[in-house]
Enzyme design. Structure first.
Site, PDB file in Angstrom:
ATOM      1  N   ASN A   1      11.514  13.326   3.789  1.00 37.11           N
ATOM      2  CA  ASN A   1      10.597  12.832   2.763  1.00 37.11           C
ATOM      3  C   ASN A   1       9.689  14.006   2.388  1.00 37.11           C
ATOM      4  O   ASN A   1       8.729  14.311   3.095  1.00 37.11           O
ATOM      5  CB  ASN A   1       9.793  11.657   3.330  1.00 37.11           C
ATOM      6  CG  ASN A   1       8.835  11.065   2.306  1.00 37.11           C
ATOM      7  OD1 ASN A   1       8.699  11.574   1.194  1.00 37.11           O
ATOM      8  ND2 ASN A   1       8.164   9.996   2.693  1.00 37.11           N
TER       9      ASN A   1
ATOM     10  N   GLU B   1      11.435   2.105   6.525  1.00 36.05           N
ATOM     11  CA  GLU B   1      12.108   2.709   5.374  1.00 36.05           C
ATOM     12  C   GLU B   1      13.132   3.757   5.818  1.00 36.05           C
ATOM     13  O   GLU B   1      14.191   3.904   5.210  1.00 36.05           O
ATOM     14  CB  GLU B   1      11.063   3.358   4.453  1.00 36.05           C
ATOM     15  CG  GLU B   1      10.204   2.325   3.749  1.00 36.05           C
ATOM     16  CD  GLU B   1       8.892   2.884   3.241  1.00 36.05           C
ATOM     17  OE1 GLU B   1       7.941   2.999   4.040  1.00 36.05           O
ATOM     18  OE2 GLU B   1       8.809   3.211   2.052  1.00 36.05           O
TER      19      GLU B   1
ATOM     20  N   ARG C   1      14.220  10.607   0.676  1.00 35.46           N
ATOM     21  CA  ARG C   1      13.430   9.621  -0.065  1.00 35.46           C
ATOM     22  C   ARG C   1      13.110  10.244  -1.428  1.00 35.46           C
ATOM     23  O   ARG C   1      12.517  11.328  -1.498  1.00 35.46           O
ATOM     24  CB  ARG C   1      12.139   9.316   0.675  1.00 35.46           C
ATOM     25  CG  ARG C   1      11.291   8.380  -0.122  1.00 35.46           C
ATOM     26  CD  ARG C   1       9.934   8.172   0.473  1.00 35.46           C
ATOM     27  NE  ARG C   1       9.213   7.227  -0.366  1.00 35.46           N
ATOM     28  CZ  ARG C   1       7.908   7.236  -0.508  1.00 35.46           C
ATOM     29  NH1 ARG C   1       7.166   8.124   0.115  1.00 35.46           N
ATOM     30  NH2 ARG C   1       7.315   6.352  -1.273  1.00 35.46           N
TER      31      ARG C   1
ATOM     32  N   ARG D   1      -6.614   4.147  -5.396  1.00 37.43           N
ATOM     33  CA  ARG D   1      -6.164   3.745  -6.747  1.00 37.43           C
ATOM     34  C   ARG D   1      -6.776   2.407  -7.151  1.00 37.43           C
ATOM     35  O   ARG D   1      -6.852   1.490  -6.335  1.00 37.43           O
ATOM     36  CB  ARG D   1      -4.639   3.609  -6.782  1.00 37.43           C
ATOM     37  CG  ARG D   1      -3.920   4.923  -6.615  1.00 37.43           C
ATOM     38  CD  ARG D   1      -2.414   4.722  -6.546  1.00 37.43           C
ATOM     39  NE  ARG D   1      -1.883   5.516  -5.458  1.00 37.43           N
ATOM     40  CZ  ARG D   1      -0.699   5.293  -4.875  1.00 37.43           C
ATOM     41  NH1 ARG D   1       0.068   4.310  -5.273  1.00 37.43           N
ATOM     42  NH2 ARG D   1      -0.306   6.074  -3.898  1.00 37.43           N
TER      43      ARG D   1
ATOM     44  N   HIS E   1       7.934   1.422  -3.699  1.00 39.46           N
ATOM     45  CA  HIS E   1       8.037   0.852  -2.340  1.00 39.46           C
ATOM     46  C   HIS E   1       9.309   0.018  -2.191  1.00 39.46           C
ATOM     47  O   HIS E   1       9.382  -0.868  -1.326  1.00 39.46           O
ATOM     48  CB  HIS E   1       6.845  -0.067  -1.983  1.00 39.46           C
ATOM     49  CG  HIS E   1       5.539   0.646  -1.825  1.00 39.46           C
ATOM     50  ND1 HIS E   1       4.355   0.099  -2.264  1.00 39.46           N
ATOM     51  CD2 HIS E   1       5.220   1.830  -1.263  1.00 39.46           C
ATOM     52  CE1 HIS E   1       3.359   0.921  -1.990  1.00 39.46           C
ATOM     53  NE2 HIS E   1       3.859   1.990  -1.388  1.00 39.46           N
TER      54      HIS E   1
END
Ligand code: AMP
Length: 395
Positions: free
Chosen positions: A7, A381, A89, A237, A178
């Site tokens: 990743n 993941e 990823r 965010r 996601h």
């Protein structure tokens, strides 16, 4: 049979060496401050080694941890040849990819064409693939996308109500993110429910947070949009906001459009409202010590999640299970309690005692009488990435 999961971020690189069949992790690690000075955290069987080590680029970072895997004091493989393939990823697959793919020139070109949609992520992801190809020539690389799981959404859920040409000409639509986590968690929930025609809502609550409505194993709506800025209140965010706020802030604070988006991405959310931190633990602590702003921040976070759960229950026309995952979803019993309380009218009854139990297992935290199941499901993941990679490259 081992798969290396990578990743790659702009100055960091997470890796995990895994058996894709049983999910057994041989080693995991994080290279940070790449291009600055370099720091490595490497972990084998819960034993962490930390090192400051020069990493001028991602190439050196990968070379360093591969050397540790094959030649370090606690080596876990005899040679790099034991790695069968590399799973990456990749954040944005646009409308090109509805599932994982083996990387070739055409895939790289498509990923490059998507950079305007994910300027912070796709360049680093592409770089990770190219360096892996360089360092381990001949080994297949597979791209696993954050967006792919959501490609099953209908136009009525993924379109924005702007002129249709903006979708056709510029790809303006909701993509969602996601996806790997939402897929993994909803699939685990489906197994726990033991029924195929399932209606599941997954709340992935980490520093970045999103909700997904999953019907019969397919994503039908999700809270993140064209970019990961839309939806829930996150660490830094804002999530959903009146678009009018942008031009108003640009005017009042003399900011450019890019600066304003940056402000909503990096200075807002939990951090901006609380003025304390983007880390929810610190905000909970402040709230317990009587800080009113911290309390409002927590209530905002929970109310937004609750609104999404209720609207997705409507879109799904019912709900069999609500699932909590990621840093906050797996660990913050206070948030789960606040989100679920008041939803008894739709058959959601949380068991406060079960909710407080902590472990790393999939678990049910609803009362026996609850019509809707409430699950805590630790996400994985990396396992999905390793598994997809294995399935695409096995002979
Ligand atoms: P993630 O992005 O999935 O690593 O999640 C990071 C977030 O999880 C941060 O906001 C942390 O504050 C939050 N988190 C982790 N553990 C806890 C906890 N025990 N209580 C509340 N929040 C937590």
């Amino acid at each position: 049979m081992l798969i290396l999961v990578l990743n790659a971020g702009s100055s960091s690189l997470k890796y995990q060496l895994m058996n894709p069949k049983d999910g057994q992790v041989k080693a995991t690690g994080l290279c940070e401050r790449i291009g600055i000075d370099g720091r490595l955290v490497h972990e084998v069987e819960n034993k962490k080694t930390k090192k400051d080590i020069s990493m001028p680029s991602h190439k050196e970072a990968i070379e360093i941890f591969l050397d540790i895997l094959a030649n370090g004091e606690e080596k876990v493989i005899d040679s790099i040849e034991e790695i069968q393939a590399i799973g990456h990823r990749v954040v944005h697959g646009g409308e090109y990819f509805s599932s994982s793919v083996v990387v070739n020139e055409d895939v790289i070109e498509k990923l490059e064409s998507l950079i305007p949609l994910a300027p912070l992520h796709n360049p680093a992801n592409i770089m990770g693939v190219k360096i892996a190809q360089q360092i381990m020539p001949g080994k297949p690389n597979v791209a696993v996308f954050d967006t792919a799981f959501h490609q099953t959404m209908e136009a009525s859920n993924f379109m924005y109500a702007v002129p249709y040409e903006d979708y056709k000409d510029h790809g303006v639509r909701k993509y969602g993110f996601h996806g790997t986590s939402h897929y993994y968690v909803s699939n685990e929930a489906k197994k726990m429910l033991n029924k195929d025609d399932s209606k599941v809502i997954v709340c992935h609550l980490g520093n970045g947070s999103s909700v997904c409505a999953v019907k019969d194993g397919k994503s039908i709506d999700t809270s993140m949009g064209l970019t990961p800025l839309e939806g829930l209140v996150m660490g830094t965010r804002s999530g959903d906001i009146d678009a009018g706020v942008l031009s108003y802030l640009m005017d009042k604070k003399d900011m450019s459009a890019q600066e304003t988006v940056n402000y909503l991405n990096k200075k807002s959310g939990l951090l901006g409202v609380s003025g304390i931190s983007s880390d929810l633990r610190e905000i909970i602590e402040a709230s317990e010590n009587g800080d009113e702003r911290a309390k409002t921040t927590i209530d905002m976070k929970c109310n937004r999640i609750k609104k999404y759960i209720c609207s997705y229950a409507g879109v799904l026309e019912g709900v069999d299970a609500i699932c909590f995952t990621a840093g906050i979803g797996e660990n913050a019993d206070l948030i789960r309690e606040k989100v679920c309380s008041g939803l008894e009218f739709m058959g959601v009854e949380i068991d406060s005692e079960k909710n407080k139990i902590r472990n790393d297992e999939n678990r049910e935290i609803n009362k026996e009488s609850s019509k809707t199941k409430i699950y805590v499901i630790p996400t994985n993941e990396e396992f999905v990435i390793a598994n997809d990679t294995y399935n695409l490259v096995k002979a």
